[in-house]
Design an enzyme around this catalytic site. Sequence first.
Site, PDB file in Angstrom:
ATOM      1  N   LYS A  92     157.383 -50.018 -73.571  1.00  0.00           N
ATOM      2  CA  LYS A  92     158.689 -50.324 -74.155  1.00  0.00           C
ATOM      3  C   LYS A  92     158.653 -51.712 -74.789  1.00  0.00           C
ATOM      4  CE  LYS A  92     162.127 -52.380 -71.757  1.00  0.00           C
ATOM      5  NZ  LYS A  92     162.984 -52.609 -70.572  1.00  0.00           N
ATOM      6  N   ARG A 143     161.489 -54.605 -76.621  1.00  0.00           N
ATOM      7  CA  ARG A 143     162.898 -54.878 -76.908  1.00  0.00           C
ATOM      8  C   ARG A 143     162.967 -55.959 -77.976  1.00  0.00           C
ATOM      9  NH1 ARG A 143     167.629 -54.298 -73.696  1.00  0.00           N
ATOM     10  NH2 ARG A 143     166.353 -53.836 -71.873  1.00  0.00           N
ATOM     11  N   ASP A 146     159.089 -48.911 -68.335  1.00  0.00           N
ATOM     12  CA  ASP A 146     158.217 -49.919 -68.949  1.00  0.00           C
ATOM     13  C   ASP A 146     157.157 -50.331 -67.936  1.00  0.00           C
ATOM     14  OD1 ASP A 146     159.401 -51.870 -67.227  1.00  0.00           O
ATOM     15  OD2 ASP A 146     160.976 -52.261 -68.703  1.00  0.00           O
ATOM     16  N   ASP A 205     194.793 -70.644 -62.917  1.00  0.00           N
ATOM     17  CA  ASP A 205     193.987 -71.021 -64.088  1.00  0.00           C
ATOM     18  C   ASP A 205     192.609 -70.365 -64.079  1.00  0.00           C
ATOM     19  OD1 ASP A 205     192.765 -72.355 -62.045  1.00  0.00           O
ATOM     20  OD2 ASP A 205     193.060 -74.377 -62.867  1.00  0.00           O
ATOM     21  N   GLY A 206     192.316 -69.534 -63.065  1.00  0.00           N
ATOM     22  CA  GLY A 206     191.051 -68.805 -63.041  1.00  0.00           C
ATOM     23  C   GLY A 206     189.992 -69.413 -62.132  1.00  0.00           C
ATOM     24  N   GLU A 207     190.238 -70.622 -61.604  1.00  0.00           N
ATOM     25  CA  GLU A 207     189.242 -71.218 -60.708  1.00  0.00           C
ATOM     26  C   GLU A 207     189.181 -70.441 -59.388  1.00  0.00           C
ATOM     27  OE1 GLU A 207     189.904 -75.435 -60.315  1.00  0.00           O
ATOM     28  OE2 GLU A 207     189.265 -75.819 -62.375  1.00  0.00           O
ATOM     29  N   HIS A 231     164.030 -59.653 -60.335  1.00  0.00           N
ATOM     30  CA  HIS A 231     163.345 -59.155 -61.536  1.00  0.00           C
ATOM     31  C   HIS A 231     161.837 -59.433 -61.482  1.00  0.00           C
ATOM     32  CE1 HIS A 231     162.607 -57.811 -65.497  1.00  0.00           C
ATOM     33  NE2 HIS A 231     162.262 -59.015 -65.924  1.00  0.00           N
TER      34      HIS A 231
HETATM   35  C1  R5P Z   1     163.701 -55.539 -67.977  1.00  0.00           C
HETATM   36  O1  R5P Z   1     162.502 -55.758 -68.058  1.00  0.00           O
HETATM   37  C2  R5P Z   1     164.312 -54.917 -66.766  1.00  0.00           C
HETATM   38  O2  R5P Z   1     163.369 -54.583 -65.816  1.00  0.00           O
HETATM   39  C3  R5P Z   1     165.112 -53.689 -67.135  1.00  0.00           C
HETATM   40  O3  R5P Z   1     164.235 -52.716 -67.675  1.00  0.00           O
HETATM   41  C4  R5P Z   1     166.157 -54.022 -68.155  1.00  0.00           C
HETATM   42  O4  R5P Z   1     166.877 -55.142 -67.770  1.00  0.00           O
HETATM   43  C5  R5P Z   1     167.099 -52.847 -68.331  1.00  0.00           C
HETATM   44  O5  R5P Z   1     168.018 -53.186 -69.309  1.00  0.00           O
HETATM   45  P1  R5P Z   1     168.761 -52.085 -70.173  1.00  0.00           P
HETATM   46  O6  R5P Z   1     169.447 -51.176 -69.229  1.00  0.00           O
HETATM   47  O7  R5P Z   1     169.705 -52.910 -71.014  1.00  0.00           O
HETATM   48  O8  R5P Z   1     167.724 -51.408 -71.007  1.00  0.00           O
END
Ligand code: R5P
Length: 292
Positions: A189, A191, A166, A34-36, A127
């Site tokens: 950058k 988004r 960025d 079932d995927g578990e 991150h």
């Molecule tokens: C965002 O701030 C992260 O540091 C990456 O720049 C981001 O997750 C990269 O995502 P993508 O490849 O979709 O541009």
Amino acid sequence: MLIVPGPASKELAARVATKLPAPVCPVDSKYFPDGESYVRIAGEVRGDKVAIIQSTYPPQDKHLIELFALLSAAKDMGAKFAIAVVPYLAYARQDKRFEEGEPITARTILQMIETAGADCLITVNVHKEDSLRWLKIPYHNVCCMGAMGNYLRQLNPRIPLVLAPDRGALELAQRMAKTMDAESNFLEKTRNRETGNVMTVEKDLGVKGRDVVIVDDVISTGSSVSNAAKICKRQGAAKTLVACAHALLANSSRERLKEAGVDSIVGTDTIPSDLSRVTVSDLIAEVLRKYV
Ligand code: R5P
């Protein structure tokens, strides 16, 4: 100390065990019809310190459940100290409520790791390191930019520029540039949170005839680095290399990078693939030695 290899990081765990050195505790795993997910620690951990190594790349949710289950099993079986080694920490980018009603998933995941039984967390280029403050247990955020810089330096890039796509990645670029004895720079950058579309502002980078390394923590859709690569190519860069700690490379991102003129992609073994040219095992072993 025993190394407990999670199903997502068997090879990396073996490398860490060799480098530490430490014995590997066998783990059985499978999926039910079932995927578990099913995991079993098939060795004795009573009274031992254990390092459970499990990255949480796609399928993130399955890999997370396996991590929680292994932590919980290790503690139930009497392990005296459990270190969660999570080289790629999924959901780390949802580290705040961008829109009203959203969860802070990064916080929830960290709380779940702790609740499952972790006494310590080791991760790689999370991150934002600040998001680890939600943990009550000790943590280590290992940086692989030096190791990547050493690898890239051996490729003898021509008057290299290390470029952050960025502002958030500038610190990574600076660390890598230091190892490579190179210059660094960054782009601005934005988004669109609804469409996911990425806009990058072009500026003069002075890259004519030079090799550029575009560096980021994560590559997902590849939009951020491909925008940067297009700018470098337009400005006459010779080779354009892309380096990242965690090469998720979702959907058709490899093609996107190729179309943008990227010559080569360098990733690490936090996410095992044909692009895992740099290992983070030495860095993880170095931190684990503090707990032996
Ligand atoms: C965002 O701030 C992260 O540091 C990456 O720049 C981001 O997750 C990269 O995502 P993508 O490849 O979709 O541009």
